[in-house]
Write an enzyme that holds these catalytic residues in place. Sequence first.
Site, PDB file in Angstrom:
ATOM      1  N   GLU A 335       0.815  -1.214   0.000  1.00  0.00           N
ATOM      2  CA  GLU A 335       0.000   0.000   0.000  1.00  0.00           C
ATOM      3  C   GLU A 335       0.847   1.262   0.000  1.00  0.00           C
ATOM      4  O   GLU A 335       0.449   2.284  -0.567  1.00  0.00           O
ATOM      5  CB  GLU A 335      -0.955   0.003   1.200  1.00  0.00           C
ATOM      6  CG  GLU A 335      -2.090  -0.997   1.062  1.00  0.00           C
ATOM      7  CD  GLU A 335      -3.196  -0.780   2.084  1.00  0.00           C
ATOM      8  OE1 GLU A 335      -2.963  -0.073   3.088  1.00  0.00           O
ATOM      9  OE2 GLU A 335      -4.294  -1.320   1.872  1.00  0.00           O
ATOM     10  N   HIS A 364      11.502 -25.586   1.444  1.00  0.00           N
ATOM     11  CA  HIS A 364      10.977 -26.788   0.799  1.00  0.00           C
ATOM     12  C   HIS A 364       9.800 -26.466  -0.114  1.00  0.00           C
ATOM     13  O   HIS A 364       9.112 -27.384  -0.573  1.00  0.00           O
ATOM     14  CB  HIS A 364      10.558 -27.804   1.864  1.00  0.00           C
ATOM     15  CG  HIS A 364      11.669 -28.224   2.760  1.00  0.00           C
ATOM     16  ND1 HIS A 364      12.441 -29.342   2.534  1.00  0.00           N
ATOM     17  CD2 HIS A 364      12.178 -27.649   3.885  1.00  0.00           C
ATOM     18  CE1 HIS A 364      13.355 -29.454   3.482  1.00  0.00           C
ATOM     19  NE2 HIS A 364      13.217 -28.433   4.318  1.00  0.00           N
ATOM     20  N   LYS A 478     -13.593   0.124  -4.014  1.00  0.00           N
ATOM     21  CA  LYS A 478     -14.626   0.580  -3.091  1.00  0.00           C
ATOM     22  C   LYS A 478     -15.732   1.342  -3.829  1.00  0.00           C
ATOM     23  O   LYS A 478     -16.902   1.249  -3.462  1.00  0.00           O
ATOM     24  CB  LYS A 478     -14.008   1.458  -1.998  1.00  0.00           C
ATOM     25  CG  LYS A 478     -13.163   0.687  -0.986  1.00  0.00           C
ATOM     26  CD  LYS A 478     -12.648   1.592   0.109  1.00  0.00           C
ATOM     27  CE  LYS A 478     -11.845   0.806   1.136  1.00  0.00           C
ATOM     28  NZ  LYS A 478     -11.323   1.678   2.217  1.00  0.00           N
TER      29      LYS A 478
END
Length: 492
Positions: A335, A364, A478
């Site tokens: 951000e 791994h 939004k």
Amino acid sequence: MSNQETVLTLPSGFTFDYTNLYGEGRVAQADVTAITDRLQSAHKAIEHMRATGEVRGHLSKDGVPEKVLFSQLPYVQDGNLNSPESISRLKEFGESLRNKVDAVITFGIGGSYLGNKVLFDVHCGEFWNSKGSEARQGYPKLFFSGNNIDPRRTVELIEQIKYEASSKLNGNSTRPYQVMLVVISKSGSTLDTMSTFMVAYDTLKQAAPTIEVQVVAVTDPIEGAQETLLHKLAAEESWPIFSVPDGVGGRFSVFSEVGLVTAACIGFDIDAFLAGARSMDEACKTEDIWHNPALLNAALKYLAAENYGRDIEVFMPYADYLKSVAEWYIQLLAESLGKRNDRTGREVYYGRTPIVAVGTTDMHAQTQQHQDGKHDKVVQFVQIASWYTDPVIPDAFPTAPKLSEIAALQLSQALNAAYEANAAALISDNRFNATFILPILGAFHLGELLYLLALSVAYEGELANVDAFDQPGVEAYKRLLGPKLKTLKSNN
């Protein structure tokens, strides 16, 4: 600076080892020298931010000038966001829960979840909620919600609380099961947080008298005409209120009441945590890049990306309970620095893509890509120098020579050997990496680490000429989400 002087150790013992990031075949002295003027300007800008809260060109999401005040948080004094009075109130709140509240559910998303999870993991570990009250020193169990709109987990958490309440009642408890809901939202309209909070609140209230529900709101402190939805609701319901302070974005809020409320609920050492952040801030007040760990970290990562194409950052602590630090850092880096435009409005598409990894687990899983994939990554390790508990591997099966080879080693020795092998293998193929070393895993050094990372992105924003404190890309979804929710409701 010579190639051998590539370890910066602070008086606290906190160490930044950038041997595998700076020097011949890596970020070079000439690279650093070429941006000397910008480094000096960046330092002056951060000094100005500390003194005034002003950041050049920074505007709120409403398009008005907005102060940036996170660097004030480590300093507990009258008139500051953290004052002696506010810290005392937090501690009193924590004490009031002991041996009285059975479980806390904290509802928050973004920095209101990620930072709190870091404090919980480092202090409590995985098995806190399985311990008895005495082992928890009377502090409540603690659960997280509101960080995703997940129907199954939300219901299962509620069912778990109801099960525990029923079990306590069957154990001849003389009082109802006490649940405290801590809801964290500056606006009070955060979809993820408020939707799950309302489901839990309503369902658990219906479980009376087996369960008693208390609520604490952490929200914008402003009263009157500018009062937020959650603040107004809390006042109407007489819920205690803590503050989401102005001038502190969610990704920087772990040092504010947003994070410290959770700290208080579990007995985390708030004073030591803020002292660690304060110690790091003091260390970063020098303009000498080689003695300022945040500026040095920012400069080397910036140059690695801009000059060498290392625009992915793998954050890889060698400790299970620091995985949440990597997850917190994901938001901080993404951000703060993932920006389409610089301050002049020019399209730059700046920022490194952050990736969570844990050693030895992801040796791994991811190391194949780190070692043989594109030369586009810098790997940031975090290492713990000394562990509070450190078992010795026994020679449990002496007839198995391969297992006997690792017998008599402490677990930390095996862990460190794996880290050292990974770092050496990477740099042998020009794979940039660096290491933060914490003397021990505790509140003070955690405060140092988190504050270093927060200040680093502030510095790097200046070097890249982007606003590290806005998040315009988040607003894009939004704007689309609101109408979609209205359509869904109208169709129900």
